[in-house]
Design an enzyme around this catalytic site. Structure first.
Site, PDB file in Angstrom:
ATOM      1  N   TYR A 140       0.838  -1.207   0.000  1.00 19.28           N
ATOM      2  CA  TYR A 140       0.000   0.000   0.000  1.00 19.28           C
ATOM      3  C   TYR A 140       0.872   1.257   0.000  1.00 19.28           C
ATOM      4  O   TYR A 140       0.704   2.163  -0.829  1.00 19.28           O
ATOM      5  CB  TYR A 140      -0.919  -0.011   1.233  1.00 19.28           C
ATOM      6  CG  TYR A 140      -1.453   1.339   1.614  1.00 19.28           C
ATOM      7  CD1 TYR A 140      -2.413   1.970   0.827  1.00 19.28           C
ATOM      8  CD2 TYR A 140      -0.985   2.003   2.751  1.00 19.28           C
ATOM      9  CE1 TYR A 140      -2.885   3.230   1.167  1.00 19.28           C
ATOM     10  CE2 TYR A 140      -1.453   3.254   3.098  1.00 19.28           C
ATOM     11  CZ  TYR A 140      -2.400   3.866   2.304  1.00 19.28           C
ATOM     12  OH  TYR A 140      -2.854   5.113   2.640  1.00 19.28           O
ATOM     13  N   ARG A 220       1.183   5.618  16.755  1.00 21.21           N
ATOM     14  CA  ARG A 220       0.681   6.374  15.609  1.00 21.21           C
ATOM     15  C   ARG A 220       0.288   7.781  16.079  1.00 21.21           C
ATOM     16  O   ARG A 220       0.062   8.010  17.258  1.00 21.21           O
ATOM     17  CB  ARG A 220      -0.569   5.699  14.995  1.00 21.21           C
ATOM     18  CG  ARG A 220      -0.310   4.320  14.395  1.00 21.21           C
ATOM     19  CD  ARG A 220       0.455   4.412  13.098  1.00 21.21           C
ATOM     20  NE  ARG A 220       0.684   3.106  12.507  1.00 21.21           N
ATOM     21  CZ  ARG A 220       1.737   2.322  12.784  1.00 21.21           C
ATOM     22  NH1 ARG A 220       2.643   2.711  13.662  1.00 21.21           N
ATOM     23  NH2 ARG A 220       1.875   1.155  12.193  1.00 21.21           N
TER      24      ARG A 220
HETATM   25  N1  UDP Z   1      -4.264  -2.270  15.466  1.00 18.27           N
HETATM   26  C1  UDP Z   1      -4.428  -3.248  16.451  1.00 18.27           C
HETATM   27  N2  UDP Z   1      -5.607  -3.959  16.450  1.00 18.27           N
HETATM   28  C2  UDP Z   1      -6.601  -3.758  15.540  1.00 18.27           C
HETATM   29  C3  UDP Z   1      -6.407  -2.757  14.547  1.00 18.27           C
HETATM   30  C4  UDP Z   1      -5.222  -2.041  14.536  1.00 18.27           C
HETATM   31  O1  UDP Z   1      -3.568  -3.472  17.284  1.00 18.27           O
HETATM   32  O2  UDP Z   1      -7.627  -4.455  15.579  1.00 18.27           O
HETATM   33  C5  UDP Z   1      -3.017  -1.489  15.444  1.00 18.27           C
HETATM   34  C6  UDP Z   1      -2.247  -1.596  14.133  1.00 18.27           C
HETATM   35  O3  UDP Z   1      -1.377  -2.702  14.171  1.00 18.27           O
HETATM   36  C7  UDP Z   1      -1.524  -0.247  14.101  1.00 18.27           C
HETATM   37  C8  UDP Z   1      -2.459   0.706  14.850  1.00 18.27           C
HETATM   38  O4  UDP Z   1      -3.359  -0.137  15.574  1.00 18.27           O
HETATM   39  O5  UDP Z   1      -0.334  -0.347  14.841  1.00 18.27           O
HETATM   40  C9  UDP Z   1      -3.243   1.596  13.920  1.00 18.27           C
HETATM   41  O6  UDP Z   1      -3.828   0.771  12.910  1.00 18.27           O
HETATM   42  P1  UDP Z   1      -4.944   1.316  11.928  1.00 18.27           P
HETATM   43  O7  UDP Z   1      -5.354   0.155  11.076  1.00 18.27           O
HETATM   44  O8  UDP Z   1      -6.014   2.007  12.702  1.00 18.27           O
HETATM   45  O9  UDP Z   1      -4.207   2.419  11.058  1.00 18.27           O
HETATM   46  P2  UDP Z   1      -2.880   2.348  10.168  1.00 18.27           P
HETATM   47  O10 UDP Z   1      -1.775   2.852  11.039  1.00 18.27           O
HETATM   48  O11 UDP Z   1      -2.690   0.947   9.702  1.00 18.27           O
HETATM   49  O12 UDP Z   1      -3.158   3.290   9.053  1.00 18.27           O
END
Ligand code: UDP
Length: 328
Positions: A140, A220
């Protein structure tokens, strides 16, 4: 300004579309509704179409007499991109090529592109400024970086003013409670935690507890959707035919997965069941913005400065829309 918003029925695209309209611009959405929702567009105009359809896009740009394009339409799930890169490369790179060709045919020479902090990937320095090396960690993120270069090359060869916005994690819901984050299937952390609080899921899986961060979970930078939209408004208004700019859009503060869960617990006033799960492929350990350039150059000032405040808007929306925007 007359602005066509690709992906205008998606979470970020629709927030920007409405924000443009609220600030006097004439904006319409162009969306294939594979991931977007018509209800997210509110009372703005929606053209249903795919960015791969160059002829339809060209006609839409011509009919609307568009002066600029904001480009959000893309496949966005990191995990999915690891499992099905073909879809991401076709949609994000092929789709943007089609869009750029349509813009050339219609004589539209200003654009804003929705890029991502994920293009920095494993970059060791946090917070991240725009000149940080880009080392994308998932298919991505690689498609987004490739599109950044495609836009730069088209601008150089054919004339195009552009601004690239690399944003961090869009979060929250509109202050008036009318619009919020809804994906189906949902993969994003905050909505998943809130759905768990609503009893729609048994527990939250925390992906990885062995990252090199203080509590071992990923960090994040969660920026409120309305602050993201205000950055887009400032950026498109500053984009001329000569512009070649890039800005990070984030708060400058990082939260770990556990800190997000704790914030949701504070806001909702109850505990969230959770369990450890393996790392999710494609996730870099920490992504936090240095937003100083956006603040000094465009005068951007975020309204949401605490994560609890951002999550409170999301919680209000999830409580009042337990089924999101409902079936498509
Ligand atoms: N995450 C998690 N459990 C979930 C969904 C996300 O631990 O069910 C973690 C994911 O590994 C990342 C953070 O939360 O470290 C943010 O993920 P999200 O998918 O919200 O956004 P991204 O950073 O991928 O755009």
């Amino acid at each position: 300004m007359k602005i066509l918003v690709t992906g205008g029925a998606g979470y970020v695209g629709s927030a920007c579309l409405r924000h443009l309209k609220q600030h006097g611009h004439d904006a319409i959405a162009y969306d294939n509704l594979i991931e977007g929702h018509p209800s997210a567009v509110g009372d703005c105009e929606l053209i249903i179409g795919d960015i791969a359809d160059t002829d339809k896009l060209t006609k839409t740009l011509n009919d609307f007499d568009a002066e600029a394009v904001m480009h959000f339409a893309a496949a966005t799930y990191v995990g999915e991109s690891v499992e099905n890169p073909e879809y991401h490369y076709r949609n994000n790179i092929g789709g943007t090529l089609s869009l750029l060709n349509a813009m050339r045919k219609a004589g539209v020479d200003r654009m804003l592109f929705s890029s991502t902090c994920a293009t920095y990937g494993n970059s060791p320095k946090v917070p991240m400024s725009e000149d940080q090396p880009q080392d994308p960690y998932s298919p991505y993120a690689r498609t987004k970086l490739a599109v950044e270069w495609m836009i730069r090359d088209f601008a150089h060869a054919y004339g195009l003013g552009f601004t690239l916005l690399r944003y961090f994690n869009a979060s929250g819901a509109s202050r008036d409670g009318a619009f919020g984050e809804y994906h189906n299937p949902e993969t994003h952390l905050i909505p998943i935690v809130l759905q768990t609080l609503l009893g729609q899921r048994e527990s939250v899986k925390v992906f990885g507890n062995d990252y090199p961060t203080a509590d071992g979970t990923c960090i994040r930078d969660y920026i409120h959707i309305e602050d993201l939209a205000s950055a887009h408004l400032l950026a498109i208004e500053a984009t001329t035919r000569q512009t070649a700019e890039v800005f990070n859009v984030g708060t400058g503060q990082g939260q770990s997965v556990l800190e997000i869960i704790e914030s949701c617990e504070r806001v909702a006033g109850r505990e969230v069941p959770r369990q450890w799960a393996p790392r999710r492929p494609g996730d870099p350990p920490a992504l936090v913005a240095d937003p100083s350039k956006l603040k000094t150059r465009l005068g951007w000032a975020p309204r949401y400065t605490s994560i609890d405040e951002t999550i409170a808007t999301a919680w209000r929306w999830h409580e009042s829309h337990p089924e999101g925007y409902g079936p498509r």
